[in-house]
Design a protein around this motif. Structure first.
Motif, mmCIF file in Angstrom:
data_model
loop_
_atom_site.group_PDB
_atom_site.id
_atom_site.type_symbol
_atom_site.label_atom_id
_atom_site.label_comp_id
_atom_site.label_asym_id
_atom_site.label_seq_id
_atom_site.Cartn_x
_atom_site.Cartn_y
_atom_site.Cartn_z
ATOM 1 N N PHE A 1 -21.484 51.701 28.729
ATOM 2 C CA PHE A 1 -22.313 50.665 28.107
ATOM 3 C C PHE A 1 -22.602 51.026 26.649
ATOM 4 N N ILE A 2 -22.929 52.284 26.398
ATOM 5 C CA ILE A 2 -23.228 52.710 25.031
ATOM 6 C C ILE A 2 -22.018 52.505 24.135
ATOM 7 N N SER A 3 -20.821 52.737 24.662
ATOM 8 C CA SER A 3 -19.611 52.516 23.872
ATOM 9 C C SER A 3 -19.419 51.044 23.529
ATOM 10 N N HIS A 4 -20.131 50.169 24.249
ATOM 11 C CA HIS A 4 -20.086 48.730 23.970
ATOM 12 C C HIS A 4 -21.361 48.251 23.261
ATOM 13 N N GLY A 5 -22.104 49.182 22.679
ATOM 14 C CA GLY A 5 -23.245 48.809 21.845
ATOM 15 C C GLY A 5 -24.595 48.825 22.521
ATOM 16 N N CYS A 6 -24.674 49.226 23.790
ATOM 17 C CA CYS A 6 -25.954 49.205 24.519
ATOM 18 C C CYS A 6 -27.006 50.041 23.797
ATOM 19 N N ARG A 7 -28.217 49.470 23.668
ATOM 20 C CA ARG A 7 -29.324 50.174 23.029
ATOM 21 C C ARG A 7 -30.527 50.319 23.952
ATOM 22 N N SER A 8 -30.490 49.678 25.125
ATOM 23 C CA SER A 8 -31.666 49.745 25.991
ATOM 24 C C SER A 8 -31.282 49.630 27.457
ATOM 25 N N SER A 9 -32.156 50.161 28.287
ATOM 26 C CA SER A 9 -32.066 49.962 29.732
ATOM 27 C C SER A 9 -33.175 49.010 30.142
ATOM 28 N N ASP A 10 -33.132 48.589 31.390
ATOM 29 C CA ASP A 10 -34.160 47.682 31.890
ATOM 30 C C ASP A 10 -34.317 47.900 33.387
ATOM 31 N N HIS A 11 -35.569 47.948 33.842
ATOM 32 C CA HIS A 11 -35.850 48.139 35.268
ATOM 33 C C HIS A 11 -36.889 47.114 35.710
ATOM 34 N N GLY A 12 -36.590 46.397 36.783
ATOM 35 C CA GLY A 12 -37.546 45.468 37.369
ATOM 36 C C GLY A 12 -38.235 46.127 38.555
ATOM 37 N N LEU A 13 -39.558 46.212 38.491
ATOM 38 C CA LEU A 13 -40.327 46.906 39.528
ATOM 39 C C LEU A 13 -41.411 45.988 40.074
ATOM 40 N N GLU A 14 -41.348 45.691 41.374
ATOM 41 C CA GLU A 14 -42.433 44.909 41.966
ATOM 42 C C GLU A 14 -43.745 45.675 41.860
ATOM 43 N N TYR A 15 -43.659 46.973 42.013
ATOM 44 C CA TYR A 15 -44.803 47.862 41.815
ATOM 45 C C TYR A 15 -44.239 49.177 41.282
ATOM 46 N N VAL A 16 -45.109 50.039 40.781
ATOM 47 C CA VAL A 16 -44.640 51.318 40.253
ATOM 48 C C VAL A 16 -44.600 52.332 41.398
ATOM 49 N N PRO A 17 -43.415 52.872 41.706
ATOM 50 C CA PRO A 17 -43.323 53.845 42.796
ATOM 51 C C PRO A 17 -43.715 55.234 42.318
ATOM 52 N N TYR A 18 -44.273 56.026 43.209
ATOM 53 C CA TYR A 18 -44.465 57.445 42.924
ATOM 54 C C TYR A 18 -44.620 58.188 44.239
ATOM 55 N N ALA A 19 -43.631 59.014 44.565
ATOM 56 C CA ALA A 19 -43.681 59.855 45.766
ATOM 57 C C ALA A 19 -42.736 61.017 45.544
#
Length: 472
Positions: free
Chosen positions: A232-250
């Motif tokens: 993706f970076i080789s194709h110009g990607c500058r950001s990631s994205d994550h969709g979270l219904e809630y924030v997990p932590y375990a």
């Protein structure tokens, strides 16, 4: 005396606000998060009519049509386009106070030079005039990008996507030809993180094929995702994205996570704790990769998906049945960010934008992110713009007021459309007017000096230049 309907001073309530908007209005647009379809950009799509332009895939409008009592066949069904358009026109008349009313009329003004309000009475003539213009090159994708001064759009892409359209757009070989707008992929690996989701095993099989990694355990997933991120970076990607219904932590032992992963590959049940532990581990490891590779991490939080099962089965996902989530956020979010920071000792947290669909979260998020600023980057941690159900006047003002109160508004990376519609770019104008009016009000009240040099820089930076610097 009543103000004229949506005239040049629309939403600009003071002389200072009007002067600031003159400074901001011509800045380019960096739409760093949207859901435009790359293949439609590559083919230089022309929309067939106003029903196609406004109602295809737009669940904002579909929700309002349902509230109006419109039959579902006129919303997501196979009714004739003109009948769907007339149903939307009937709905618009009743959207006083709703941002869709303003967006609809900004689009009529900016793209079609139509200044009459849309109603059942005016709908036939507007349909005829707009449809004629939609067939011109001016309202092809390329024409829209040029007229709206779109510097870049960040599409939302799965790690297994080929990015063929992005490559063709970039090298000019796509039917759209050479364009000035940069079409940038964003890395969204949600499906690789949803251990409990149906079809998880099939998705991992596809990821294995695309990455060339024989995935047998969690470490293999991370190796595969890193390979795809580099692609993706080789194709110009500058950001990631994550969709979270809630924030997990375990946190549980890695061996236990691996066992759960292997059960999930075979379609077997896993526990909620195992799912959260897997997602926590993956997010922490990915954050380390993003930091090392200078990729912005976006976390979209606090959404409930598909609340109406009956209509979900009839109409499918992304048709207007998602809602705001009010699950506890702060303890998990602070713990997750802290673990990301600890596990990435070399670089610390990546540049991070934190969005919440629930405005109650703005204040605590702004205080949490304040604990992770620094690293030589102005505004490294961002309170994401008012998003989805919040991108109306009240929501935008509240988000910016809280950011100004607890953080640094002049470092804000500004507005995004989060849209599937090519006509949605006047939303940036809407945001800029609201932003200039808010800042202008503070100046008029004597809360900030009337220093036009500094103020001009601030509104231009929030409109465009901050995003340009932040995403590089």
């Amino acid at each position: 005396m009543a103000a004229a309907f949506m005239d040049e001073n629309f939403l600009l309530e003071s002389e200072t606000a009007r002067n600031l908007y003159k400074e901001a209005k011509d800045e380019p647009v960096y739409d760093y998060h949207c859901h435009l379809i790359p293949s439609q950009i590559a083919e230089n799509k022309k929309m067939s009519d106003l029903a196609d332009a406004w109602l295809s895939g737009d669940h904002y409008k579909w929700r309002m049509m349902r509230a109006m009592g419109i039959d579902e066949n006129l919303i997501t069904g196979d009714a004739p386009p003109y009948e769907k358009y007339l149903a939307w026109a009937r709905t618009v008349e009743n959207l006083i106070g709703n941002p869709l009313y303003h967006w609809t009329h900004l689009e009529l003004k900016r793209y079609f030079d139509i200044h009459e309000p849309l109603s059942e009475k005016t709908a036939p003539l507007i349909w005829e005039k707009a449809n004629d213009l939609l067939q011109t090159n001016k309202l092809s994708v390329k024409g829209i990008f040029e007229s709206q001064n779109i510097y870049a759009v960040g599409t939302t892409d799965d790690p297994i996507d080929s990015l063929n359209e992005h490559r063709a757009i970039a090298d000019g070989s796509a039917p759209i030809g050479k364009i000035n707008t940069r079409v940038i992929p964003s890395f969204r690996p949600d499906k690789a993180l949803e251990l409990a989701a149906g079809g998880f095993g099939g998705y991992i099989e596809s990821l294995s094929k695309e990455s060339g990694v024989n995935i047998k355990n969690v470490d293999d997933v991370l190796t595969a995702l890193e390979k795809r991120l580099d692609y993706f970076i080789s194709h110009g990607c500058r950001s990631s994205d994550h969709g979270l219904e809630y924030v997990p932590y375990a946190e549980i032992p890695v061996k236990q996570i691996d066992k759960a992963f292997k059960r999930a590959l075979n379609g077997k049940l896993i526990t909620h704790e195992e799912s959260d532990a897997y997602k926590t581990m993956m997010l922490v490891s990915l954050a380390d990769l993003y930091s090392k590779k200078d990729i912005v991490m976006q976390l979209h939080m606090s959404v409930i998906r598909n609340v109406n099962t009956t209509l979900l089965f009839k109409t499918g996902i992304n048709t207007g049945f998602d809602a705001v989530n009010d699950k506890k956020l702060c303890e998990n979010l602070s713990s997750l960010l802290d673990l990301m920071d600890l596990e990435s000792e070399e670089c610390g947290l990546p540049k991070t934008i934190l969005y919440s669909l629930n405005p109650k979260d703005y204040y605590p998020i702004a205080t949490i992110m304040g604990g992770f600023q620094g690293g030589g980057c102005t505004g490294k941690m961002q309170l994401g713009s008012a998003w989805w159900f919040c991108d109306h006047r009240d929501g935008m003002e509240e988000q910016m007021r809280i950011l100004a109160s607890l953080g640094m508004l002049p470092a804000f990376v500004g507005m995004l459309t989060d849209s599937r519609s090519f006509l949605s770019y006047p939303r940036h104008e809407y945001f800029r007017r609201i932003m200039c009016n808010l800042i202008g009000g503070w100046v008029e009240n004597g809360e900030y000096p009337n220093d036009m040099e500094k103020l001009s820089k601030t509104v231009k930076d929030i409109s465009f230049k901050n995003a340009l610097r932040y995403f590089k």
